[in-house]
Structures are given as structure tokens and as C-alpha cells.
Design a protein around this motif. Sequence first.
Motif, PDB file in Angstrom:
ATOM      1  N   PRO A 117       0.794  -1.229  -0.232  1.00 42.41           N
ATOM      2  CA  PRO A 117      -0.013   0.085   0.059  1.00 42.41           C
ATOM      3  C   PRO A 117       0.780   1.146   0.049  1.00 42.41           C
ATOM      4  O   PRO A 117       0.362   2.394  -0.458  1.00 42.41           O
ATOM      5  N   GLU A 118       2.276   1.161   0.184  1.00 40.29           N
ATOM      6  CA  GLU A 118       3.047   2.310   0.143  1.00 40.29           C
ATOM      7  C   GLU A 118       2.944   2.912  -1.096  1.00 40.29           C
ATOM      8  O   GLU A 118       2.864   4.364  -1.272  1.00 40.29           O
ATOM      9  N   HIS A 119       2.727   2.277  -2.065  1.00 39.14           N
ATOM     10  CA  HIS A 119       2.945   2.704  -3.447  1.00 39.14           C
ATOM     11  C   HIS A 119       1.698   2.265  -4.346  1.00 39.14           C
ATOM     12  O   HIS A 119       1.834   1.295  -5.039  1.00 39.14           O
ATOM     13  N   PRO A 120       0.598   2.712  -4.237  1.00 43.75           N
ATOM     14  CA  PRO A 120      -0.521   2.121  -4.759  1.00 43.75           C
ATOM     15  C   PRO A 120      -0.725   2.453  -6.596  1.00 43.75           C
ATOM     16  O   PRO A 120       0.263   2.909  -6.834  1.00 43.75           O
ATOM     17  N   CYS A 121      -1.551   1.822  -6.968  1.00 46.77           N
ATOM     18  CA  CYS A 121      -1.822   1.982  -8.406  1.00 46.77           C
ATOM     19  C   CYS A 121      -1.576   3.476  -8.923  1.00 46.77           C
ATOM     20  O   CYS A 121      -2.269   4.477  -8.066  1.00 46.77           O
ATOM     21  N   PRO A 122      -0.909   3.895  -9.840  1.00 44.53           N
ATOM     22  CA  PRO A 122      -0.220   3.186 -10.895  1.00 44.53           C
ATOM     23  C   PRO A 122       1.493   2.971 -10.884  1.00 44.53           C
ATOM     24  O   PRO A 122       1.884   2.842 -11.625  1.00 44.53           O
ATOM     25  N   ALA A 123       1.764   2.955  -9.540  1.00 42.56           N
ATOM     26  CA  ALA A 123       3.169   3.183  -9.366  1.00 42.56           C
ATOM     27  C   ALA A 123       3.952   1.813  -9.976  1.00 42.56           C
ATOM     28  O   ALA A 123       4.678   2.061 -10.678  1.00 42.56           O
ATOM     29  N   GLY A 124       3.499   0.817  -9.753  1.00 44.20           N
ATOM     30  CA  GLY A 124       4.118  -0.636 -10.347  1.00 44.20           C
ATOM     31  C   GLY A 124       4.049  -0.640 -11.813  1.00 44.20           C
ATOM     32  O   GLY A 124       4.926  -1.043 -12.294  1.00 44.20           O
ATOM     33  N   LEU A 125       2.921  -0.197 -12.478  1.00 40.29           N
ATOM     34  CA  LEU A 125       2.722  -0.006 -13.557  1.00 40.29           C
ATOM     35  C   LEU A 125       3.713   0.854 -14.308  1.00 40.29           C
ATOM     36  O   LEU A 125       4.277   0.427 -15.687  1.00 40.29           O
ATOM     37  N   ASP A 126       3.874   1.953 -13.909  1.00 41.88           N
ATOM     38  CA  ASP A 126       4.761   3.021 -14.231  1.00 41.88           C
ATOM     39  C   ASP A 126       6.247   2.438 -14.321  1.00 41.88           C
ATOM     40  O   ASP A 126       6.954   2.607 -15.176  1.00 41.88           O
ATOM     41  N   ASP A 127       6.431   1.630 -13.291  1.00 38.12           N
ATOM     42  CA  ASP A 127       7.808   0.952 -13.155  1.00 38.12           C
ATOM     43  C   ASP A 127       8.118  -0.138 -14.050  1.00 38.12           C
ATOM     44  O   ASP A 127       9.289  -0.140 -14.663  1.00 38.12           O
ATOM     45  N   VAL A 128       7.244  -0.917 -14.415  1.00 30.40           N
ATOM     46  CA  VAL A 128       7.095  -1.929 -15.353  1.00 30.40           C
ATOM     47  C   VAL A 128       7.426  -1.182 -16.848  1.00 30.40           C
ATOM     48  O   VAL A 128       8.354  -1.726 -17.645  1.00 30.40           O
ATOM     49  N   THR A 129       6.640  -0.394 -17.001  1.00 32.21           N
ATOM     50  CA  THR A 129       6.718   0.342 -18.228  1.00 32.21           C
ATOM     51  C   THR A 129       7.916   0.978 -18.585  1.00 32.21           C
ATOM     52  O   THR A 129       8.424   0.936 -19.776  1.00 32.21           O
ATOM     53  N   ALA A 130       8.503   1.647 -17.529  1.00 32.77           N
ATOM     54  CA  ALA A 130       9.796   2.195 -17.846  1.00 32.77           C
ATOM     55  C   ALA A 130      10.986   1.456 -18.039  1.00 32.77           C
ATOM     56  O   ALA A 130      11.794   1.449 -18.920  1.00 32.77           O
ATOM     57  N   VAL A 131      10.875   0.054 -17.235  1.00 33.66           N
ATOM     58  CA  VAL A 131      12.000  -0.780 -17.558  1.00 33.66           C
ATOM     59  C   VAL A 131      11.741  -1.375 -18.790  1.00 33.66           C
ATOM     60  O   VAL A 131      12.864  -1.504 -19.555  1.00 33.66           O
ATOM     61  N   LEU A 132      10.494  -1.673 -19.454  1.00 32.26           N
ATOM     62  CA  LEU A 132      10.572  -2.166 -20.693  1.00 32.26           C
ATOM     63  C   LEU A 132      10.983  -1.089 -21.578  1.00 32.26           C
ATOM     64  O   LEU A 132      11.696  -1.757 -22.691  1.00 32.26           O
ATOM     65  N   GLU A 133      10.589   0.119 -21.633  1.00 33.66           N
ATOM     66  CA  GLU A 133      11.245   1.066 -22.435  1.00 33.66           C
ATOM     67  C   GLU A 133      12.574   1.342 -22.592  1.00 33.66           C
ATOM     68  O   GLU A 133      13.423   1.243 -23.374  1.00 33.66           O
ATOM     69  N   TRP A 134      13.225   1.169 -21.337  1.00 31.90           N
ATOM     70  CA  TRP A 134      14.725   1.141 -21.028  1.00 31.90           C
ATOM     71  C   TRP A 134      15.207  -0.204 -21.699  1.00 31.90           C
ATOM     72  O   TRP A 134      16.129  -0.032 -22.369  1.00 31.90           O
ATOM     73  N   ALA A 217      -9.941   3.570  -2.645  1.00 32.61           N
ATOM     74  CA  ALA A 217     -10.124   5.192  -3.098  1.00 32.61           C
ATOM     75  C   ALA A 217     -10.111   4.997  -4.857  1.00 32.61           C
ATOM     76  O   ALA A 217     -10.827   5.918  -5.544  1.00 32.61           O
ATOM     77  N   ILE A 218      -9.293   4.137  -5.455  1.00 37.98           N
ATOM     78  CA  ILE A 218      -9.392   4.056  -7.093  1.00 37.98           C
ATOM     79  C   ILE A 218     -10.513   3.408  -7.235  1.00 37.98           C
ATOM     80  O   ILE A 218     -10.657   2.286  -7.080  1.00 37.98           O
ATOM     81  N   PRO A 219     -11.515   3.683  -8.331  1.00 33.27           N
ATOM     82  CA  PRO A 219     -12.621   2.983  -8.714  1.00 33.27           C
ATOM     83  C   PRO A 219     -12.147   1.663  -9.484  1.00 33.27           C
ATOM     84  O   PRO A 219     -11.223   1.740 -10.325  1.00 33.27           O
ATOM     85  N   VAL A 220     -13.116   0.823  -9.379  1.00 34.74           N
ATOM     86  CA  VAL A 220     -12.713  -0.583 -10.220  1.00 34.74           C
ATOM     87  C   VAL A 220     -12.645  -0.492 -11.749  1.00 34.74           C
ATOM     88  O   VAL A 220     -12.034  -1.094 -12.450  1.00 34.74           O
ATOM     89  N   ASP A 221     -13.202   0.710 -12.172  1.00 33.87           N
ATOM     90  CA  ASP A 221     -13.320   0.970 -13.622  1.00 33.87           C
ATOM     91  C   ASP A 221     -11.977   1.779 -14.082  1.00 33.87           C
ATOM     92  O   ASP A 221     -11.934   2.429 -15.287  1.00 33.87           O
ATOM     93  N   ASP A 222     -11.099   2.107 -13.315  1.00 29.82           N
ATOM     94  CA  ASP A 222      -9.877   2.888 -13.538  1.00 29.82           C
ATOM     95  C   ASP A 222      -9.186   2.339 -14.649  1.00 29.82           C
ATOM     96  O   ASP A 222      -8.759   1.018 -14.442  1.00 29.82           O
ATOM     97  N   PRO A 223      -8.833   2.601 -15.836  1.00 29.68           N
ATOM     98  CA  PRO A 223      -8.215   1.757 -16.726  1.00 29.68           C
ATOM     99  C   PRO A 223      -6.785   1.711 -16.415  1.00 29.68           C
ATOM    100  O   PRO A 223      -6.184   0.669 -17.194  1.00 29.68           O
ATOM    101  N   ARG A 224      -6.232   2.354 -15.520  1.00 33.50           N
ATOM    102  CA  ARG A 224      -4.553   1.632 -15.017  1.00 33.50           C
ATOM    103  C   ARG A 224      -4.785   0.429 -14.352  1.00 33.50           C
ATOM    104  O   ARG A 224      -3.856  -0.067 -14.008  1.00 33.50           O
ATOM    105  N   LEU A 225      -5.974  -0.165 -13.967  1.00 35.37           N
ATOM    106  CA  LEU A 225      -6.192  -1.223 -12.885  1.00 35.37           C
ATOM    107  C   LEU A 225      -6.215  -2.585 -13.809  1.00 35.37           C
ATOM    108  O   LEU A 225      -5.616  -3.519 -13.202  1.00 35.37           O
ATOM    109  N   SER A 226      -6.801  -2.400 -15.094  1.00 37.40           N
ATOM    110  CA  SER A 226      -6.904  -3.705 -15.745  1.00 37.40           C
ATOM    111  C   SER A 226      -7.089  -3.500 -17.037  1.00 37.40           C
ATOM    112  O   SER A 226      -7.553  -2.524 -17.460  1.00 37.40           O
TER     113      SER A 226
END
Length: 309
Positions: A117-134, A217-226
Motif C-alpha cells: 500500500p505504500e505505492h498504490p496504482c499506478p506506481a508498479g505499472l509505471d515502473d514496469v513500463t519504464a523498464v520495458l522502454e529502457w 479510493a481508486i474506482p474499479v473501472d480505472d483504466p490503469r487497474l486492468s
Amino acid sequence: MTELDPAFERAIAAFPDSPEWHELGVDRARELEAELFSRSADGDVETTDRIVDTASGGTVPSRVYRPSGVDDPAPALVFAHGGGFVLGTLDSADDLARRLAATTGSVVVSVDYRLAPEHPCPAGLDDVTAVLEWTVESAADLGVDAERVGVAGSSAGANLAALGARRADVAVSIAVLFYPMLDPTLDAPSHEEHADAPLLTRDDLDWFWRLYRDDGAIPVDDPRLSPLPAVGEGPSSFADSPPTVVATAGCDPLRDDGARYADALADTDVSVERLHYPGAPHGFLSLADAVPAAADAWDDLAAAVLARR
């Protein structure tokens, strides 16, 4: 209800008795996950730890796995570990990353993305995307083929891999998803049918999703979730999805998450292969040393990846 294969049942029985993940709390759950899955592994795979600088000024620890005998430039897979967006480390994912590299003949870049919970959505997604681009941008330095960089992930990491493949500003050659965790609504039949499954329960999933959604707090239909249609991004977004391999387990509350995603890809003419193992539990690919059926599944996955490379 699909019955658990006795071989998997015996392997799970060897695990120490413990409460379900959601009953432990974040700190103890992380300690237990590390105790169960962090172990040194042998094999003809060399590893190098790297720190990836992101465009936002942050850094993401990553580990590069290179199988011996792989010629440059090699294909690559950026790998995101499981753990419900809350658990998991480079060390606890080491066995999966190492086996993925060895079986597919790929350089694997395992991502130590930030956790809820320290870093909720989209922190993990941002990190994976950044490493993919790198990885694509650093292809020459890594000895990989920039045109053959794909993504892979297990459970929650498969969610980040699927979304990252479509959000990254680079071409992605393939997505390899192990029992993906995709539906924050938890309203599919498998969520109820296998609510009390071994290794992962519906209550665990509810806890993981709530923490990842910033305590709801982030709704289930947030496009960054799924990446699922009718949950996150709509079907039109599938046009840019890479060829995909999805592995699902029959005794897993996430069974229908992966099945729905594979069907959605197929409905929009994306090349997809679903490999289904009816008597297997969630996380069964981590049991390959104990259960021959899991080792055979790794062979199936490697063949499916190689066919799409």
C-alpha cells in the motif's frame, strides 16, 4: 468444481501451515513470502543487478538474467513478479525468472517494482513500463534484439505486463502471462468456485485489490487497474496488443481472469494461445521441481513463445 491434482496437493501439503495472506498483515505476509520463495538457484544463467533511471527522475532496481550459450543479439522478456501488487522481491521471483530465461532462451529483465500500500496504482505499472522502454533503448548494451523484446508476468505481475505492453512507447514483440490477476470486481464464476483454493483465496484477492486501489479510493473501472474490457480499457485498445500466451490453472480463483482476457484478444484478432491446466492451483509453475506436470507446463510455454518469436 475442478479437483486439485493429487501431485499438486502433496506438494502444497509440504508447505508450512500459516494463515491466509490477508490475515497476516502486510509486514508478516512479506516476510512469509520471502521465507517460502526466496532461495538460491543453480543453472546456466548469469545474473547482473541493474538500476534503471526513469524519465520521472526515479529509479527501479532490476535484475538481468542471461542464459549461457545465447547468441547476441538475443530475444528479451521484461518480467514482473506476482504477489498481489503487495508482496514480492527480486529474490522471491528468482526461480521463475531464471527458469523463464533458461526455457525460452531469452534475456530476462526482472523488475523490482514499487508495491502497495505504500505505492498504490499506478506506481508498479509505471515502473514496469519504464523498464520495458529502457530495455528496448538499451538493447545494444544488454546484447538483446530491440525488435524482439517482450513482456512476461505472473499473477499481479501479469496484469502489469499486459498493461505495460500497451502503454509503453516502444514496440513489444510478445506477452507471456502466468495466471493473470485482472478483475478487481471479483465477480467471475471462478472467484466464487475457488474462493477457498490453496495458496490464494478470494479474501486474499479482495485484500490485495483494496490495498492496490489505495484502500479502495481508486474506482474499479480505472483504466490503469486492468486490461479487461468492461473493467478497464475497452476492446478497441486491443488493436495494439502483442501476440500473447496465457497460462491458466483450473483450481485457481483467477482462472476466469485469464480466460476472459484470452477470449477478448481472440475476438479482436490478436494472436493468442491459452494453455490451461485443469488440476493445477494458482502459482503452480513455481512447483516445477516437485511436480512433473508443472515442469511439462514450462515446456509447453517455451514452445508457445518460440512459435510466436
